[in-house]
Design a protein around this motif. Sequence first.
Motif, short mmCIF file in Angstrom:
data_model
loop_
_atom_site.label_atom_id
_atom_site.label_comp_id
_atom_site.label_asym_id
_atom_site.label_seq_id
_atom_site.Cartn_x
_atom_site.Cartn_y
_atom_site.Cartn_z
N MET A 111 4.13 0.11 10.30
CA MET A 111 2.80 -0.72 11.08
C MET A 111 2.09 -0.23 11.09
SD MET A 111 5.35 -3.12 12.30
CE MET A 111 4.21 -3.60 13.96
N LYS A 112 1.60 0.69 10.83
CA LYS A 112 -0.18 0.80 10.40
C LYS A 112 -0.52 -0.17 9.22
CE LYS A 112 -3.04 4.22 9.12
NZ LYS A 112 -3.30 5.89 8.47
N ASP A 113 -0.49 -0.98 8.35
CA ASP A 113 -0.17 -1.69 7.06
C ASP A 113 -0.40 -3.29 8.34
OD1 ASP A 113 -1.14 -0.40 5.34
OD2 ASP A 113 0.66 -0.87 4.31
N GLN A 114 0.20 -3.31 9.14
CA GLN A 114 0.13 -4.83 9.77
C GLN A 114 -1.51 -5.41 10.36
OE1 GLN A 114 2.25 -6.31 9.95
NE2 GLN A 114 3.80 -4.96 8.53
N GLY A 115 -1.71 -6.15 9.83
CA GLY A 115 -3.60 -6.43 9.97
C GLY A 115 -3.32 -6.94 10.35
N GLY A 116 -3.92 -8.65 10.82
CA GLY A 116 -3.76 -9.86 10.89
C GLY A 116 -4.42 -9.78 12.38
N PRO A 117 -5.18 -11.01 12.77
CA PRO A 117 -5.65 -10.55 14.22
C PRO A 117 -5.76 -10.48 15.48
CG PRO A 117 -4.85 -13.47 13.62
CD PRO A 117 -4.52 -12.26 12.63
N ASN A 118 -5.84 -10.43 16.24
CA ASN A 118 -5.66 -9.52 17.38
C ASN A 118 -5.35 -10.86 18.47
OD1 ASN A 118 -5.25 -8.26 19.43
ND2 ASN A 118 -7.72 -7.09 19.42
N SER B 238 0.71 -1.39 0.27
CA SER B 238 -0.02 0.27 -0.15
C SER B 238 0.55 1.34 -0.22
CB SER B 238 -0.68 0.05 1.06
OG SER B 238 -0.18 0.49 2.37
N LEU B 239 0.23 2.18 -0.18
CA LEU B 239 0.60 3.56 0.04
C LEU B 239 1.67 4.14 1.47
CD1 LEU B 239 2.01 6.44 -1.05
CD2 LEU B 239 -0.72 7.12 -0.64
N ASN B 240 0.93 3.49 2.55
CA ASN B 240 1.45 3.66 3.68
C ASN B 240 2.57 2.87 3.62
OD1 ASN B 240 -0.09 5.16 5.03
ND2 ASN B 240 -1.44 3.13 5.71
N PHE B 241 3.02 1.87 2.93
CA PHE B 241 4.30 0.75 3.42
C PHE B 241 5.18 1.85 2.29
CE2 PHE B 241 7.33 -2.03 0.29
CZ PHE B 241 7.64 -2.42 1.43
N TRP B 242 4.91 2.36 1.14
CA TRP B 242 5.94 2.96 0.34
C TRP B 242 6.47 4.46 1.36
CZ3 TRP B 242 8.28 0.18 -2.10
CH2 TRP B 242 7.88 -1.06 -3.26
N LEU B 243 5.66 5.20 2.17
CA LEU B 243 5.75 5.87 1.83
C LEU B 243 6.43 5.89 3.93
CD1 LEU B 243 2.28 8.67 2.21
CD2 LEU B 243 4.01 8.56 0.72
N GLY B 244 6.35 4.82 4.26
CA GLY B 244 6.69 4.83 5.63
C GLY B 244 8.44 4.31 4.81
N ASN B 245 8.60 3.20 3.87
CA ASN B 245 10.22 3.02 3.33
C ASN B 245 10.46 4.27 3.28
OD1 ASN B 245 10.39 0.71 4.34
ND2 ASN B 245 9.03 -0.25 2.61
N ALA B 246 10.02 5.25 2.12
CA ALA B 246 10.97 6.59 1.95
C ALA B 246 10.72 7.39 3.07
CB ALA B 246 9.54 7.42 1.14
N ILE B 247 10.31 7.12 3.70
CA ILE B 247 10.46 8.43 5.49
C ILE B 247 11.94 7.88 5.35
CG2 ILE B 247 10.11 8.84 7.59
CD1 ILE B 247 7.36 9.68 6.38
N LEU B 248 11.52 6.51 6.19
CA LEU B 248 13.13 5.56 6.43
C LEU B 248 14.75 6.06 5.96
CD1 LEU B 248 11.59 2.92 8.00
CD2 LEU B 248 12.17 4.69 9.68
N ALA B 249 14.55 5.83 4.23
CA ALA B 249 15.40 6.21 3.56
C ALA B 249 15.61 7.76 4.09
CB ALA B 249 14.72 5.94 2.17
N VAL B 250 15.22 8.71 4.14
CA VAL B 250 15.22 9.60 4.03
C VAL B 250 16.08 9.76 5.93
CG1 VAL B 250 14.66 12.09 4.75
CG2 VAL B 250 13.62 11.21 2.83
N VAL C 268 12.14 8.75 11.65
CA VAL C 268 12.10 7.82 12.55
C VAL C 268 10.30 6.61 12.73
CG1 VAL C 268 12.95 4.92 13.82
CG2 VAL C 268 14.73 7.08 12.49
N VAL C 269 10.29 7.38 13.43
CA VAL C 269 8.86 7.06 14.14
C VAL C 269 7.96 7.24 13.21
CG1 VAL C 269 7.31 7.69 16.21
CG2 VAL C 269 9.60 7.84 16.39
N ALA C 270 8.05 8.45 12.31
CA ALA C 270 6.60 8.22 11.63
C ALA C 270 7.25 7.06 10.81
CB ALA C 270 6.85 9.55 10.79
N GLY C 271 8.18 6.74 10.11
CA GLY C 271 8.22 6.18 9.19
C GLY C 271 8.10 4.74 10.06
#
Length: 65
Positions: free
Chosen positions: A54-61, A7-19, A46-49
């Motif tokens: 982690m926002k995209d991590q679905g899965g059971p609670n 998703s977009l969150n995945f790519w944005l997170g990785n881009a922010i971590l690259a910066v 780092v916190v934002a990335g």
Amino acid sequence: MDNDKPSLNFWLGNAILAVALVLVLFMGSAWEMLGKGAIVIWSLLVVAGVYLLMKDQGGPNSTPD
């Protein structure tokens, strides 16, 4: 097999971590220009990335109800 596209969150997170990685590689220069602000900016990146990744991590609670 799960073939969902990242998703977009995945790519944005990785881009922010690259910066953040580039910033930490040049932390000496950034420290001279920004002082303690360089660490604050790096920490926020780092916190934002990680948050976006982690926002995209679905899965059971795993917590009991």
